[in-house]
Structures are given as C-alpha cells and as structure tokens.
Design an enzyme around this catalytic site. Structure first.
Site, PDB file in Angstrom:
ATOM      1  N   TYR A   6       0.889  -1.128  -0.069  1.00  0.00           N
ATOM      2  CA  TYR A   6       0.572  -0.064   0.123  1.00  0.00           C
ATOM      3  C   TYR A   6       1.228   1.681   0.226  1.00  0.00           C
ATOM      4  O   TYR A   6       0.234   2.731  -0.799  1.00  0.00           O
ATOM      5  CB  TYR A   6      -0.802   0.120   0.854  1.00  0.00           C
ATOM      6  CG  TYR A   6      -2.043  -0.653   0.646  1.00  0.00           C
ATOM      7  CD1 TYR A   6      -3.156  -0.783   0.399  1.00  0.00           C
ATOM      8  CD2 TYR A   6      -2.015  -2.359   1.288  1.00  0.00           C
ATOM      9  CE1 TYR A   6      -4.671  -1.293   0.266  1.00  0.00           C
ATOM     10  CE2 TYR A   6      -3.038  -2.936   1.433  1.00  0.00           C
ATOM     11  CZ  TYR A   6      -3.977  -2.518   0.750  1.00  0.00           C
ATOM     12  OH  TYR A   6      -4.913  -3.889   0.536  1.00  0.00           O
ATOM     13  N   ARG A  29       1.451 -11.417  -5.406  1.00  0.00           N
ATOM     14  CA  ARG A  29       1.534  -9.460  -5.530  1.00  0.00           C
ATOM     15  C   ARG A  29       1.832  -9.408  -7.138  1.00  0.00           C
ATOM     16  O   ARG A  29       1.200  -8.035  -7.708  1.00  0.00           O
ATOM     17  CB  ARG A  29       2.176  -9.338  -4.228  1.00  0.00           C
ATOM     18  CG  ARG A  29       0.508  -8.373  -3.714  1.00  0.00           C
ATOM     19  CD  ARG A  29       1.334  -7.871  -2.480  1.00  0.00           C
ATOM     20  NE  ARG A  29       0.169  -6.931  -1.607  1.00  0.00           N
ATOM     21  CZ  ARG A  29       0.711  -6.441  -0.953  1.00  0.00           C
ATOM     22  NH1 ARG A  29       1.136  -6.530   0.136  1.00  0.00           N
ATOM     23  NH2 ARG A  29      -0.772  -6.289  -0.422  1.00  0.00           N
ATOM     24  N   CYS A  57      -1.740   1.984  10.113  1.00  0.00           N
ATOM     25  CA  CYS A  57      -0.624   3.039  11.416  1.00  0.00           C
ATOM     26  C   CYS A  57      -0.860   3.462  12.586  1.00  0.00           C
ATOM     27  O   CYS A  57      -0.034   2.790  13.401  1.00  0.00           O
ATOM     28  CB  CYS A  57      -0.379   3.655  10.668  1.00  0.00           C
ATOM     29  SG  CYS A  57       0.532   3.833   8.855  1.00  0.00           S
ATOM     30  N   PHE A  81     -11.524  -0.607   6.300  1.00  0.00           N
ATOM     31  CA  PHE A  81     -11.291   0.429   7.785  1.00  0.00           C
ATOM     32  C   PHE A  81     -11.563   2.033   7.761  1.00  0.00           C
ATOM     33  O   PHE A  81     -11.726   2.800   8.041  1.00  0.00           O
ATOM     34  CB  PHE A  81      -9.643   0.156   8.138  1.00  0.00           C
ATOM     35  CG  PHE A  81      -9.196   1.107   7.724  1.00  0.00           C
ATOM     36  CD1 PHE A  81      -8.504   0.728   5.935  1.00  0.00           C
ATOM     37  CD2 PHE A  81      -8.154   2.193   7.754  1.00  0.00           C
ATOM     38  CE1 PHE A  81      -7.738   1.183   5.638  1.00  0.00           C
ATOM     39  CE2 PHE A  81      -7.271   2.771   7.191  1.00  0.00           C
ATOM     40  CZ  PHE A  81      -7.010   2.299   5.936  1.00  0.00           C
ATOM     41  N   ARG A  99      -6.835  -3.992   7.263  1.00  0.00           N
ATOM     42  CA  ARG A  99      -6.017  -4.059   9.111  1.00  0.00           C
ATOM     43  C   ARG A  99      -6.387  -3.401   9.769  1.00  0.00           C
ATOM     44  O   ARG A  99      -6.641  -2.207   9.399  1.00  0.00           O
ATOM     45  CB  ARG A  99      -4.655  -3.825   7.866  1.00  0.00           C
ATOM     46  CG  ARG A  99      -3.670  -4.561   7.827  1.00  0.00           C
ATOM     47  CD  ARG A  99      -2.427  -4.407   7.294  1.00  0.00           C
ATOM     48  NE  ARG A  99      -2.705  -3.312   6.535  1.00  0.00           N
ATOM     49  CZ  ARG A  99      -1.215  -2.800   5.136  1.00  0.00           C
ATOM     50  NH1 ARG A  99      -0.010  -3.326   6.065  1.00  0.00           N
ATOM     51  NH2 ARG A  99      -1.572  -1.561   4.135  1.00  0.00           N
TER      52      ARG A  99
END
Ligand code: UDX
Ligand code: ADP
Length: 459
Positions: free
Chosen positions: A13, A40, A273, A335, A343
């Site tokens: 990301y 990926r 984060c 999120f 995440r």
C-alpha cells in the site's frame, strides 16, 4: 548526484502508489518495484487493471500510463537492487506477535532481511531510504548491518516517512503538505529532494536529522489518532446528554487553533498505522522509563478499543440483549472508504464480538473480497475456521446481505451506502428494523420516517 534507477522493496500500500507517482513525475528515472510475494507481483502486472492488488482511486490510471515504460514490477530482487542507485525499503512492519515487546513493538524482521539482502548483493554505492514506518533509531540498525559487509560499498541512509492516507494516496502524493527527509549526508538528501522536486516545491521539502524524521512520523500519527479518540470520548458523553457530537465537532473545529479535520466521531479508527505507531511510541517511551509519557499515549488506544466494544454492546442490548441466531448485515469491511485494505478495521472486532454472541453475520463491501473477510476473522483465532464459515456469509450485492436481517451495521463510510434505496432495505428486513450507523452517514429523520430504529455515534 542524479539518480537514474530506483528500486523499491515491497509492493504494498505504500510502495505501490508512492513509486507509481515517482515514476509518473520522473519519466527519466527507471523505477522497479520488487516483492517476494509472486502473486502480488503477478497482480501488479495483470493486463486487467481491475486486478491490481491495491484499490486506490487514480492508481490504475497511473500504472497504465507508466507500467512497462519506466515502472516495473518483478520478483527479481537481487538484480533490481544491484542495478539501482537508490533503494527504498517499503516492507511491512507489523506489531510483534511473539517474544519481547509482543503486542507493542514493531516487528523489524522484514526490514532487517531487506538490509541483509541489500548488503549481500550490492556491488556499487547505494542510497538506502527507509519508507516503512519504523521505530526511532532503526536507521542505526540498518546502517550497522550495511556497514559491516566488508564489501567496500558505501551506503547512505535516509529516512523519508510516508504521510499518505489510504483512499486518497494519489492525491496526497501529488500534493503533499510536506515531504520529510532525514539523513546525515547532504548529497544523499539532495538526491532524494531532487526526485520529489519534479513536482513538490523545495520549501515544502523538510530536511532534518534521521531521528527527528523517524519520530515525526510516529508523532504525526499519534496526534491524528488522538483527535479521533478525543472526539469519540465526547461522543459517548453526547449520547448520555442532549448534545450532538457533529454539532460539537463543527463548533470546536471552527476555532482555527483546533481546525475542522479529523473530528468525525466513528466506530473507532483502524488501518495499518495508527494503532501500530502508538503502540510503538508507548513501547519506546517505556523502554526509556518514561511511564507517564507511555500511559498518556496508551490511553488513545484504550479509548479506541472501548469505542468498538461500546458499539457492539449497544447493538446487542438494543436487540433485546440477544443476537443469537439473528442475521446482522454489516455494510463495509474496509477500515475506511476507497480502499480494499482491512488491517485493524473496526469491522473485524465488532464482528468478532457479535460472533461470540452467536450472531449470523452477513458482510458486503464493494472492494473487499470474501477471502479477506474470512482471513481477518481466522487470524484472530477466536474460533475455528469452520465456525467462521458457518456463522459468516459474504455477499456481492448489498440487498442480498440485508435480506431478512434484524439489523444493519454501517462499518465503513463508502459513498454508495448513502445512495441506497433505504425504503427497499426496510422492506427486506425483519421488523423492527434497526440501523446502527457507525459512521454517521445517514440522516436520522429520513431513516425514522421510513420506519427504522436508527442509532448513530454521539447523537
Ligand atoms: C494514516 C495517516 O493519516 C497518514 O498520514 C499516515 O501516513 C498513515 O496513517 P490511514 O491509516 O491510511 O492514514 O487513514 P486515515 O485517513 O488517517 O484514517 C485512519 C482511521 O481513522 C480510519 O479508520 C478512519 O475511518 C478513522 N477516522 C479518520 C475517523 O474515525 N474519524 C476521522 O475524523 C478521521
Ligand atoms: P505497507 O502498507 O507498509 O505498504 P504491505 O503489507 O501492503 O505494507 O506491503 C509490504 C510488502 O512488502 C508485502 O507485499 C511483502 O510481501 C513485501 N515484503 C516483505 N518483506 C520483504 C522482503 N524481504 N523482500 C521483498 N519484499 C518483502
């Protein structure tokens, strides 16, 4: 020093969007993104741009424009490292799940592996740029690994923390508030400043020492998360009084010293984060014996956990104290809107609480694939994978998810949710039909008029 070849380790990301924008704005620089994850890399190279591993508005267009020209995706890590003059480390630094600092400290094993990898294969001088969010003083560890190779290769280490927010990454990268570069070598700093200088004005490029740069990243995220926990704390008080948290947020946000951004009360912050960085800050503070400092910042997390728990408790008590066997439709799993990243998403924890009460959960998210939903729940390991399969169902269509549900819980603020035919939703649901709006995106009066029992955060 003019850079002509860049390598970025980690096609995630951060690495993906950042390198795509660097490549777009610097057509004369060859940018190669490498990753150990073959699937990926294959997804990044997919002809069909809707299969890119990361959903981010505007990203596919830039990849289309630059891929194969000066932006490349490959698993040939060693070759890319050796060929480039500048190497970005953009690998993940999750919270440790084992050993010393478990649940608090950042796990640096991926970063260390990268440093060792670079040390092993580099035959010419390199500038190594830390892009991953790292605990303060990580540059020192990287430096020590790189400088002890005995190969005679010179490494300059820079810290260049990323401030992009997912969902607006391209916009944030194209018009950053500031770019921060920490380092010792002026030549290396200027080489990186030149790359950003293609589209960012020099006075927005801050040069600091490495430690200030590393600590600024953690501090910025801690301050932002603190604002959300602050307004979420007030939201609970609003629910007990006649105050309305949106009105309070507007009123305080008009004070120019406070400002209007990041004052949306919500189900709680998620993302890769905020929690990780605060835990990291708390761990570092404690390791220096600064217990009051650690306790102060830890409270931001405590409040966030409380907010998620409070949402599910409220849902359960409103549904007559039992959700056992009841279908609860969750709209949104990411999120935040405009990302497929899940995440630390609040949805995972709320679903987990409700599953503990034997609810049946129906999930719809416009960008999150089914396997991620199950993967997130399985990762918690609260119950077996089979039980998760049995109790949770995912849908490609919101109305199918909602059919026969006792309650709809809005977990992510996706714009499309606002445009649904809520009368149709009402007709599809069991009665009384409840909406728990974790993002305050619907209009209370309109929902009440349709017949819903509607509740939101802080109102
Ligand atoms: C954050 C920082 O914003 C970014 O600068 C840093 O580089 C990485 O961490 P990100 O986690 O991608 O970015 O998204 P952000 O927009 O900050 O949202 C984080 C969480 O806070 C989301 O769950 C969001 O829904 C929530 N949030 C945000 C609120 O609940 N209320 C708000 O007012 C703002
Ligand atoms: P972020 O949000 O920080 O970008 P992601 O998890 O999305 O985090 O991306 C990190 C990427 O780094 C993953 O795709 C992972 O496979 C890759 N990665 C981790 N360790 C290494 C390594 N040693 N070499 C190459 N790639 C790595």
């Amino acid at each position: 020093m003019k850079i002509s070849k860049i390598c970025c380790i980690g096609a995630g990301y951060v690495g993906g969007p950042t390198m795509a924008v660097i490549a777009k704005m610097n057509p004369n620089i060859q940018v190669t993104i490498v990753d150990i994850n073959e699937d990926r890399i294959a997804a990044w190279n997919d002809e069909d741009l809707s299969n890119l591993p990361i959903y981010e508005p505007g990203l596919a267009e830039i990849v289309k424009e630059t891929r194969g020209k000066n932006l490349h995706f490959t698993t040939e890590i060693n070759k890319a490292i050796d060929e480039s003059e500048m190497i970005f480390i953009s690998v993940n630094t999750p919270t440790k799940t084992y050993g010393k600092g478990k649940g608090m400290a950042a796990d640096l094993k991926y970063v260390e592996l990268c440093a060792r990898n670079i040390a092993e294969v580099a035959t010419t001088d390199k500038i190594v740029v830390e892009k991953s969010t790292l605990p303060v003083r990580t540059a020192k560890a990287i430096k020590s690994i790189l400088h002890n190779t005995g190969s005679g290769v010179k490494f300059d280490i820079l810290s260049n923390p990323e401030f992009l927010a997912e969902g607006t990454a391209i916009e944030d990268l194209l018009s950053p508030d500031r770019v921060l570069i920490g380092g010792e070598s002026e030549e290396a700093i200027e080489a990186l400043a030149n790359i950003y200088g293609s589209w960012v004005s020099q006075d927005q490029i801050l040069r600091t020492n490495v430690w200030s740069s590393e600590l600024s990243k953690l501090t910025a995220n801690a301050f932002l998360a603190q604002r959300i926990s602050s307004i979420n704390a007030i939201s609970e008080l609003c629910e007990k009084t006649e105050a309305n948290v949106s009105e309070v947020a507007k009123a305080i946000g008009m004070d120019s010293r406070i400002g209007p951004k990041f004052l949306n009360a919500s189900i709680g912050f998620g993302g890769s984060c905020f929690q990780k960085d605060i835990l990291n800050l708390v761990y570092i503070a404690r390791s220096y014996g600064l217990n009051e400092v650690a306790d102060y910042w830890e409270q931001v997390i405590t409040l966030n956990d409380h907010q998620k728990r409070r949402f599910s408790d409220n849902l359960i008590s409103t549904l007559y104290n039992t959700v056992s066997g009841k279908k609860i439709a969750m709209l949104g799993w990411a999120f935040k809107k405009d990302t497929n990243d899940t995440r630390e998403s609040a949805a995972i924890y709320v679903a987990d609480h409700l599953l503990n009460e034997q609810a049946n959960i129906a999930v719809y998210d416009p960008k999150v694939p089914s396997k991620k939903v199950y993967g997130d729940l399985d990762y918690l390991a609260t119950r077996s994978e089979d039980e998760n399969k049995e109790l949770v169902e995912t849908f490609d269509n919101p109305y199918d998810a909602i059919k026969d549900a006792h309650a709809v819980a809005i977990m992510t603020e996706w714009d499309e949710f606002k445009t649904y035919d809520w009368k149709k939703v009402y007709d599809l649901m069991k009665k009384p039909a409840f909406i728990f709006d974790g993002r305050n995106i619907l209009n209370k009066d309109e929902m009440a008029e349709i017949g819903f029992e509607y509740s939101s955060i802080g109102k």
